[in-house]
Design a protein around this motif. Structure first.
Motif, PDB file in Angstrom:
ATOM      1  N   ALA A   1     -59.582 -20.418  26.931  1.00 61.69           N
ATOM      2  CA  ALA A   1     -60.913 -20.010  27.396  1.00 61.69           C
ATOM      3  C   ALA A   1     -61.798 -21.247  27.488  1.00 61.69           C
ATOM      4  CB  ALA A   1     -61.523 -18.992  26.438  1.00 61.69           C
ATOM      5  N   THR A   2     -62.170 -21.626  28.695  1.00 60.20           N
ATOM      6  CA  THR A   2     -62.993 -22.816  28.878  1.00 60.20           C
ATOM      7  C   THR A   2     -63.769 -22.758  30.186  1.00 60.20           C
ATOM      8  OG1 THR A   2     -62.972 -25.238  28.947  1.00 60.20           O
ATOM      9  CG2 THR A   2     -61.119 -24.107  30.011  1.00 60.20           C
TER      10      THR A   2
ATOM     11  N   GLY B   1     -45.918 -28.326  22.445  1.00 63.06           N
ATOM     12  CA  GLY B   1     -44.517 -27.988  22.239  1.00 63.06           C
ATOM     13  C   GLY B   1     -44.213 -26.512  22.376  1.00 63.06           C
ATOM     14  N   LEU B   2     -45.047 -25.791  23.152  1.00 64.75           N
ATOM     15  CA  LEU B   2     -44.809 -24.352  23.376  1.00 64.75           C
ATOM     16  C   LEU B   2     -43.880 -24.214  24.579  1.00 64.75           C
ATOM     17  CD1 LEU B   2     -48.461 -23.039  22.855  1.00 64.75           C
ATOM     18  CD2 LEU B   2     -46.704 -23.540  21.147  1.00 64.75           C
ATOM     19  N   SER B   3     -42.608 -24.442  24.350  1.00 61.83           N
ATOM     20  CA  SER B   3     -41.648 -24.622  25.440  1.00 61.83           C
ATOM     21  C   SER B   3     -41.371 -23.354  26.233  1.00 61.83           C
ATOM     22  CB  SER B   3     -40.335 -25.164  24.882  1.00 61.83           C
ATOM     23  OG  SER B   3     -39.792 -24.286  23.906  1.00 61.83           O
ATOM     24  N   ARG B   4     -41.668 -22.189  25.650  1.00 64.04           N
ATOM     25  CA  ARG B   4     -41.354 -20.930  26.340  1.00 64.04           C
ATOM     26  C   ARG B   4     -42.601 -20.086  26.590  1.00 64.04           C
ATOM     27  NH1 ARG B   4     -36.486 -18.199  23.125  1.00 64.04           N
ATOM     28  NH2 ARG B   4     -36.613 -16.807  24.927  1.00 64.04           N
ATOM     29  N   ALA B   5     -43.760 -20.717  26.535  1.00 57.25           N
ATOM     30  CA  ALA B   5     -45.013 -19.968  26.653  1.00 57.25           C
ATOM     31  C   ALA B   5     -45.581 -20.054  28.058  1.00 57.25           C
ATOM     32  CB  ALA B   5     -46.044 -20.498  25.662  1.00 57.25           C
ATOM     33  N   GLY B   6     -46.098 -18.934  28.548  1.00 59.51           N
ATOM     34  CA  GLY B   6     -46.943 -18.969  29.726  1.00 59.51           C
ATOM     35  C   GLY B   6     -48.291 -19.540  29.345  1.00 59.51           C
ATOM     36  N   GLY B   7     -49.054 -19.976  30.349  1.00 55.56           N
ATOM     37  CA  GLY B   7     -50.356 -20.544  30.039  1.00 55.56           C
ATOM     38  C   GLY B   7     -51.321 -20.367  31.189  1.00 55.56           C
ATOM     39  N   ILE B   8     -52.546 -19.960  30.862  1.00 55.37           N
ATOM     40  CA  ILE B   8     -53.541 -19.750  31.905  1.00 55.37           C
ATOM     41  C   ILE B   8     -54.931 -20.022  31.350  1.00 55.37           C
ATOM     42  CG2 ILE B   8     -53.827 -17.284  31.398  1.00 55.37           C
ATOM     43  CD1 ILE B   8     -54.149 -16.833  34.418  1.00 55.37           C
ATOM     44  N   ASP B   9     -55.800 -20.587  32.205  1.00 56.08           N
ATOM     45  CA  ASP B   9     -57.208 -20.785  31.856  1.00 56.08           C
ATOM     46  C   ASP B   9     -57.978 -19.487  32.100  1.00 56.08           C
ATOM     47  OD1 ASP B   9     -56.331 -23.381  31.635  1.00 56.08           O
ATOM     48  OD2 ASP B   9     -57.845 -24.233  32.978  1.00 56.08           O
ATOM     49  N   MET B  10     -58.984 -19.246  31.268  1.00 57.59           N
ATOM     50  CA  MET B  10     -59.863 -18.093  31.446  1.00 57.59           C
ATOM     51  C   MET B  10     -61.302 -18.595  31.459  1.00 57.59           C
ATOM     52  SD  MET B  10     -58.113 -15.185  29.031  1.00 57.59           S
ATOM     53  CE  MET B  10     -59.291 -13.971  29.640  1.00 57.59           C
TER      54      MET B  10
ATOM     55  N   PHE C   1     -63.874 -16.216  24.755  1.00 58.93           N
ATOM     56  CA  PHE C   1     -62.988 -15.940  23.619  1.00 58.93           C
ATOM     57  C   PHE C   1     -62.827 -14.451  23.378  1.00 58.93           C
ATOM     58  CE2 PHE C   1     -62.425 -14.964  19.096  1.00 58.93           C
ATOM     59  CZ  PHE C   1     -61.154 -15.504  18.903  1.00 58.93           C
ATOM     60  N   VAL C   2     -63.914 -13.691  23.501  1.00 52.80           N
ATOM     61  CA  VAL C   2     -63.835 -12.243  23.275  1.00 52.80           C
ATOM     62  C   VAL C   2     -62.877 -11.602  24.271  1.00 52.80           C
ATOM     63  CG1 VAL C   2     -65.162 -10.099  23.369  1.00 52.80           C
ATOM     64  CG2 VAL C   2     -66.110 -12.088  22.201  1.00 52.80           C
ATOM     65  N   TYR C   3     -62.959 -12.018  25.528  1.00 57.16           N
ATOM     66  CA  TYR C   3     -62.043 -11.498  26.545  1.00 57.16           C
ATOM     67  C   TYR C   3     -60.603 -11.925  26.239  1.00 57.16           C
ATOM     68  CZ  TYR C   3     -65.499  -9.580  29.768  1.00 57.16           C
ATOM     69  OH  TYR C   3     -66.478  -8.799  30.349  1.00 57.16           O
ATOM     70  N   ALA C   4     -60.411 -13.203  25.921  1.00 54.52           N
ATOM     71  CA  ALA C   4     -59.068 -13.702  25.642  1.00 54.52           C
ATOM     72  C   ALA C   4     -58.461 -13.016  24.424  1.00 54.52           C
ATOM     73  CB  ALA C   4     -59.118 -15.216  25.437  1.00 54.52           C
ATOM     74  N   LEU C   5     -59.265 -12.787  23.395  1.00 50.65           N
ATOM     75  CA  LEU C   5     -58.762 -12.137  22.186  1.00 50.65           C
ATOM     76  C   LEU C   5     -58.293 -10.720  22.475  1.00 50.65           C
ATOM     77  CD1 LEU C   5     -58.413 -12.308  19.074  1.00 50.65           C
ATOM     78  CD2 LEU C   5     -60.718 -11.333  18.893  1.00 50.65           C
ATOM     79  N   SER C   6     -59.060  -9.979  23.277  1.00 46.43           N
ATOM     80  CA  SER C   6     -58.682  -8.597  23.580  1.00 46.43           C
ATOM     81  C   SER C   6     -57.386  -8.547  24.395  1.00 46.43           C
ATOM     82  CB  SER C   6     -59.810  -7.880  24.322  1.00 46.43           C
ATOM     83  OG  SER C   6     -60.069  -8.474  25.578  1.00 46.43           O
ATOM     84  N   LEU C   7     -57.242  -9.474  25.349  1.00 46.93           N
ATOM     85  CA  LEU C   7     -56.023  -9.516  26.152  1.00 46.93           C
ATOM     86  C   LEU C   7     -54.832  -9.992  25.317  1.00 46.93           C
ATOM     87  CD1 LEU C   7     -57.451 -11.021  29.449  1.00 46.93           C
ATOM     88  CD2 LEU C   7     -56.854  -8.644  28.991  1.00 46.93           C
ATOM     89  N   ALA C   8     -55.047 -10.965  24.446  1.00 45.56           N
ATOM     90  CA  ALA C   8     -53.972 -11.472  23.597  1.00 45.56           C
ATOM     91  C   ALA C   8     -53.459 -10.391  22.655  1.00 45.56           C
ATOM     92  CB  ALA C   8     -54.477 -12.672  22.794  1.00 45.56           C
ATOM     93  N   ASP C   9     -54.363  -9.613  22.097  1.00 45.82           N
ATOM     94  CA  ASP C   9     -53.974  -8.519  21.206  1.00 45.82           C
ATOM     95  C   ASP C   9     -53.046  -7.540  21.938  1.00 45.82           C
ATOM     96  OD1 ASP C   9     -54.899  -6.859  18.549  1.00 45.82           O
ATOM     97  OD2 ASP C   9     -54.699  -5.521  20.270  1.00 45.82           O
ATOM     98  N   SER C  10     -53.394  -7.196  23.160  1.00 44.00           N
ATOM     99  CA  SER C  10     -52.566  -6.277  23.942  1.00 44.00           C
ATOM    100  C   SER C  10     -51.197  -6.876  24.249  1.00 44.00           C
ATOM    101  CB  SER C  10     -53.273  -5.915  25.255  1.00 44.00           C
ATOM    102  OG  SER C  10     -54.487  -5.250  25.011  1.00 44.00           O
ATOM    103  N   PHE C  11     -51.162  -8.175  24.554  1.00 45.35           N
ATOM    104  CA  PHE C  11     -49.892  -8.827  24.873  1.00 45.35           C
ATOM    105  C   PHE C  11     -48.971  -8.851  23.655  1.00 45.35           C
ATOM    106  CE2 PHE C  11     -46.981 -12.262  25.883  1.00 45.35           C
ATOM    107  CZ  PHE C  11     -46.782 -12.119  27.253  1.00 45.35           C
ATOM    108  N   VAL C  12     -49.544  -9.133  22.487  1.00 38.68           N
ATOM    109  CA  VAL C  12     -48.734  -9.132  21.263  1.00 38.68           C
ATOM    110  C   VAL C  12     -48.134  -7.755  21.027  1.00 38.68           C
ATOM    111  CG1 VAL C  12     -48.766  -9.412  18.756  1.00 38.68           C
ATOM    112  CG2 VAL C  12     -50.040 -11.007  20.193  1.00 38.68           C
ATOM    113  N   ARG C  13     -48.917  -6.714  21.245  1.00 41.07           N
ATOM    114  CA  ARG C  13     -48.438  -5.349  20.995  1.00 41.07           C
ATOM    115  C   ARG C  13     -47.341  -4.949  21.983  1.00 41.07           C
ATOM    116  NH1 ARG C  13     -52.028  -2.992  17.374  1.00 41.07           N
ATOM    117  NH2 ARG C  13     -54.105  -3.948  17.349  1.00 41.07           N
ATOM    118  N   THR C  14     -47.479  -5.323  23.231  1.00 38.21           N
ATOM    119  CA  THR C  14     -46.508  -4.885  24.246  1.00 38.21           C
ATOM    120  C   THR C  14     -45.274  -5.769  24.301  1.00 38.21           C
ATOM    121  OG1 THR C  14     -47.699  -6.135  25.951  1.00 38.21           O
ATOM    122  CG2 THR C  14     -48.272  -3.806  25.684  1.00 38.21           C
TER     123      THR C  14
END
Length: 334
Positions: free
Chosen positions: A88-89, A108-117, A124-137
């Motif tokens: 988030a930046t 060194g996050l060799s298998r991670a996707g990455g995107i700017d928000m 951060f509030v938006y990123a946190l809510s989306l990250a929580d959903s991604f972890v769950r799914t």
């Protein structure tokens, strides 16, 4: 937003926190002298005593990596297991490409996707809510980093922006948890486009591209109506916080820690008064670190861990509002 119900439901926990602020300390006296203000003027109106600014050789990716490295080290998780990086930046290294892939690579996050928000102060509030959903799914860890180098977007001749903004980064590593009730338990996101032009950088986008002869001032931040920003930010943070609490089935007295966007002390106090939040519940870094936009909440969360005793099952309320206007609130059970 309920996480319970299914036999296979999981929760989301904070596995690691990290923060970074540049070493350079810029005092109010330096800015007050530059703007011709009397001594103490900035602190009386904003609660800010000093702020941190990046060195000339530091880019956004550098400070984001510093915060992310700290969160990863504290978590002790295998970096190959992290599935996503959300950055988030509002001040990426370049307009193109996005900075997240570079940050993920250098961490060194060799298998991670990455995107700017680009969610401004609410990023951060938006990123946190989306990250929580991604972890769950997806059932994989997600690293959320929020960072900004706003010192390079300040108009030194405009008092409204010159006195407030700073540079910092904060990181939160989320991971699957066997505690089904951990993670986001209430979330309310909002936007108010009629305030779109209140905070902006006029040039550099498709509406007003860079061009020969462009006045450099057009590439710097402008706050056109401070009173309107104050009123709208207070209302948005208050309303979304109440809605998120209602979703969680909680009242403000049930909150162990409230971490608002560190806009300035006046906005924080106004929202606190409307919510009925006690001073003991508030965690703030605004006096010494000022306003780093999206970075201010995760920075304060991580910095606060040095003095606060965060414990499992405690509840944290995050609230933010900023340019766009965009904002929101998240209720998170640790």
């Amino acid at each position: 937003m309920s996480v319970a119900g299914s036999r296979n439901s999981i929760g989301v926990e904070i596995a690691g926190l990290g923060h970074y602020a540049p070493e350079r300390i810029v005092t109010n006296a330096e800015i007050e002298q530059q703007l011709g203000l009397e001594a103490g003027w900035i602190e009386r109106r904003t609660g800010i005593r000093s702020r941190r600014w990046a060195h000339d050789d530091q880019a956004l990716s550098d400070i984001a990596i510093a915060a992310g490295e700290r969160a990863l080290e504290r978590a002790g998780l295998a970096r190959k297991d992290v599935g996503l990086l959300l950055l988030a930046t509002s001040t990426p290294d370049h307009l193109l490409p996005p900075s997240a892939p570079l940050v993920a690579h250098r961490l060194g996050l060799s298998r991670a996707g990455g995107i700017d928000m680009a969610g401004a102060c609410a990023g951060f509030v938006y990123a946190l809510s989306l990250a929580d959903s991604f972890v769950r799914t997806r059932r994989v860890p997600v690293l959320v980093i929020a960072g900004n180098i706003l010192s390079r977007r300040i108009n030194p001749e405009e008092r409204a922006s010159a006195i407030l903004f700073a540079d910092a980064a904060g990181a939160v590593l989320l991971a699957p948890s066997s505690r089904e009730n951990a993670g986001v338990i209430g979330c309310e996101l909002a936007s108010e486009g009629d305030g779109y032009d209140l905070i902006k950088i006029p040039s550099g986008g498709s509406r007003q591209p860079f061009r020969m002869g462009l006045d450099p001032i057009e590439t710097l931040m402008s706050l056109s109506d401070g009173r309107a920003v104050f009123q709208k930010a207070v209302a948005m943070m208050t309303d979304t916080s109440r809605a998120a609490l209602t979703q969680a089935g909680l009242s403000i007295s049930d909150i162990d820690h409230w971490i608002p966007h560190q806009a300035n002390a006046r906005i924080i106090e106004a929202v606190r008064g409307r919510l009925g939040c006690s001073a003991d519940q508030v965690i703030s870094t605004v006096p010494d670190y000022a306003n780093s936009s999206a970075a201010s909440i995760p920075f304060t969360l991580s910095k606060g861990a040095e003095a606060r005793d965060y414990r499992s099952s405690q509840v944290v309320l995050f609230s933010a509002a900023g340019a766009g206007l965009t904002g929101g609130a998240v209720v998170f059970r640790l």
